[in-house]
Write a protein that holds these residues in place. Structure first.
Motif, PDB file in Angstrom:
ATOM      1  N   LEU A  24       0.708  -1.117   0.143  1.00 54.37           N
ATOM      2  CA  LEU A  24      -0.066  -0.119  -0.047  1.00 54.37           C
ATOM      3  C   LEU A  24       0.835   1.405   0.022  1.00 54.37           C
ATOM      4  O   LEU A  24       0.720   2.162  -0.697  1.00 54.37           O
ATOM      5  CB  LEU A  24      -1.133  -0.037   1.368  1.00 54.37           C
ATOM      6  CG  LEU A  24      -1.730   1.267   1.326  1.00 54.37           C
ATOM      7  CD1 LEU A  24      -2.593   1.584   0.546  1.00 54.37           C
ATOM      8  CD2 LEU A  24      -2.544   1.030   2.693  1.00 54.37           C
ATOM      9  N   VAL A  25       1.908   1.401   0.822  1.00 58.52           N
ATOM     10  CA  VAL A  25       2.730   2.358   0.821  1.00 58.52           C
ATOM     11  C   VAL A  25       3.481   2.575  -0.464  1.00 58.52           C
ATOM     12  O   VAL A  25       3.547   3.694  -0.911  1.00 58.52           O
ATOM     13  CB  VAL A  25       3.792   2.234   1.977  1.00 58.52           C
ATOM     14  CG1 VAL A  25       4.864   3.179   2.021  1.00 58.52           C
ATOM     15  CG2 VAL A  25       2.981   2.364   3.449  1.00 58.52           C
ATOM     16  N   TYR A  30       3.631   6.225  -5.715  1.00 58.64           N
ATOM     17  CA  TYR A  30       3.568   6.422  -7.077  1.00 58.64           C
ATOM     18  C   TYR A  30       2.225   6.907  -7.666  1.00 58.64           C
ATOM     19  O   TYR A  30       1.970   6.817  -8.973  1.00 58.64           O
ATOM     20  CB  TYR A  30       4.416   5.207  -7.782  1.00 58.64           C
ATOM     21  CG  TYR A  30       5.621   5.045  -7.512  1.00 58.64           C
ATOM     22  CD1 TYR A  30       6.634   5.740  -8.084  1.00 58.64           C
ATOM     23  CD2 TYR A  30       5.812   4.142  -6.726  1.00 58.64           C
ATOM     24  CE1 TYR A  30       7.754   5.651  -7.974  1.00 58.64           C
ATOM     25  CE2 TYR A  30       7.388   3.969  -6.294  1.00 58.64           C
ATOM     26  CZ  TYR A  30       8.412   4.580  -6.880  1.00 58.64           C
ATOM     27  OH  TYR A  30       9.547   4.372  -6.787  1.00 58.64           O
ATOM     28  N   LEU A  31       1.534   7.389  -6.868  1.00 58.27           N
ATOM     29  CA  LEU A  31       0.286   7.902  -7.152  1.00 58.27           C
ATOM     30  C   LEU A  31       0.239   8.937  -8.350  1.00 58.27           C
ATOM     31  O   LEU A  31       1.177   9.772  -8.018  1.00 58.27           O
ATOM     32  CB  LEU A  31      -0.684   8.360  -6.183  1.00 58.27           C
ATOM     33  CG  LEU A  31      -1.507   7.698  -5.032  1.00 58.27           C
ATOM     34  CD1 LEU A  31      -1.890   8.390  -4.060  1.00 58.27           C
ATOM     35  CD2 LEU A  31      -2.636   6.912  -5.804  1.00 58.27           C
ATOM     36  N   TYR A  93       1.181   8.440   8.074  1.00 55.66           N
ATOM     37  CA  TYR A  93       2.061   8.472   6.737  1.00 55.66           C
ATOM     38  C   TYR A  93       1.242   7.998   5.575  1.00 55.66           C
ATOM     39  O   TYR A  93       1.502   8.818   4.532  1.00 55.66           O
ATOM     40  CB  TYR A  93       3.318   7.443   6.997  1.00 55.66           C
ATOM     41  CG  TYR A  93       4.308   7.264   6.085  1.00 55.66           C
ATOM     42  CD1 TYR A  93       5.380   8.180   5.984  1.00 55.66           C
ATOM     43  CD2 TYR A  93       4.359   6.162   5.143  1.00 55.66           C
ATOM     44  CE1 TYR A  93       6.432   8.183   5.121  1.00 55.66           C
ATOM     45  CE2 TYR A  93       5.112   6.269   4.135  1.00 55.66           C
ATOM     46  CZ  TYR A  93       6.062   7.201   4.124  1.00 55.66           C
ATOM     47  OH  TYR A  93       7.026   7.167   3.293  1.00 55.66           O
ATOM     48  N   VAL A  94       0.402   6.984   5.469  1.00 56.38           N
ATOM     49  CA  VAL A  94      -0.353   6.800   4.508  1.00 56.38           C
ATOM     50  C   VAL A  94      -1.327   8.183   4.020  1.00 56.38           C
ATOM     51  O   VAL A  94      -1.255   8.506   2.946  1.00 56.38           O
ATOM     52  CB  VAL A  94      -1.411   5.782   4.719  1.00 56.38           C
ATOM     53  CG1 VAL A  94      -2.538   5.675   3.640  1.00 56.38           C
ATOM     54  CG2 VAL A  94      -0.752   4.402   4.754  1.00 56.38           C
ATOM     55  N   ILE A  98      -0.922  10.355   0.294  1.00 56.36           N
ATOM     56  CA  ILE A  98      -2.218  10.508  -0.625  1.00 56.36           C
ATOM     57  C   ILE A  98      -2.047  12.103  -0.571  1.00 56.36           C
ATOM     58  O   ILE A  98      -2.469  12.477  -1.746  1.00 56.36           O
ATOM     59  CB  ILE A  98      -3.512  10.051  -0.005  1.00 56.36           C
ATOM     60  CG1 ILE A  98      -3.420   8.567   0.215  1.00 56.36           C
ATOM     61  CG2 ILE A  98      -4.797  10.510  -0.538  1.00 56.36           C
ATOM     62  CD1 ILE A  98      -4.581   7.912   1.093  1.00 56.36           C
ATOM     63  N   SER A  99      -1.830  12.880   0.062  1.00 52.87           N
ATOM     64  CA  SER A  99      -2.012  14.235   0.200  1.00 52.87           C
ATOM     65  C   SER A  99      -0.655  15.184  -0.474  1.00 52.87           C
ATOM     66  O   SER A  99      -1.286  16.098  -1.068  1.00 52.87           O
ATOM     67  CB  SER A  99      -2.155  14.590   1.637  1.00 52.87           C
ATOM     68  OG  SER A  99      -3.156  14.027   2.227  1.00 52.87           O
TER      69      SER A  99
END
Length: 177
Positions: A24-25, A30-31, A93-94, A98-99
């Motif tokens: 997930l991290v 790489y979003l 951290y997640v 995302i932000s």
């Protein structure tokens, strides 16, 4: 050796979480697009993460000494609190990934090599620490003292290193946030 009924559920769950969390991290890093998930400034996340890592390191050391002194309940409470702070760190951290876009390190020379050594070892051991902590906590909370001790010998120094290097990464990166 036959697995206990609870192990048949908990062990695969720990393995699943241990694979899912680093994956997930990695995906979040790489979003293609970031989402302003709470309206927080970038600088607030890294400092908060450093504080959580620092407090985790202090709790780990305190828990180690409590265990050495035979204060098992105090040891348990320190370790559960360190686990809780690490979980808060992971969620935060997640959210930060995302932000916010990643911030590149701007240092040069020897410090650049030191930073990347610290960062790379921190990242690798951060993935390894997930199953170690989960198994150590599980064995301790279920009263399987010998199994707990065997795995804790490895978990403690790795977890402490990850917490400590998390603070170091913040110190290295602070000028660039």
């Amino acid at each position: 050796m036959e697995l206990k009924t609870s192990d048949r559920v908990v062990v695969p769950t720990i393995i699943g979480i241990s694979v899912l969390v680093p994956a997930l991290v990695l995906v979040l890093m790489y979003l293609p697009e970031r989402y302003d998930f709470m309206g927080l400034e970038l600088g607030s996340f890294p400092f908060f993460h450093a504080v959580l890592n620092f407090c985790t390191a202090i709790l780990l050391i305190a828990g180690f000494y409590a265990m050495k002194a035979g204060a098992i309940k105090l040891h348990r409470n320190f370790m559960i609190t360190a686990f809780f702070l690490s979980a808060v760190f992971l969620v935060s951290y997640v959210i930060s990934k995302i932000s916010n876009d990643p911030v590149p390190y701007g240092g040069e020379g020897v410090l650049r090599y030191v930073y990347f050594f610290v960062l790379i070892t921190h990242i690798i051991l951060s993935a390894i620490i997930v199953p170690l902590v989960l198994f150590t906590m599980y064995r301790g909370l279920t009263g399987e003292v010998e199994k707990h001790r065997k795995i804790a010998r490895y978990t403690f120094p790795v977890w402490l290193y990850v917490a400590f290097t998390g603070v170091l990464v913040y110190i290295f990166m602070a000028p660039y946030y």
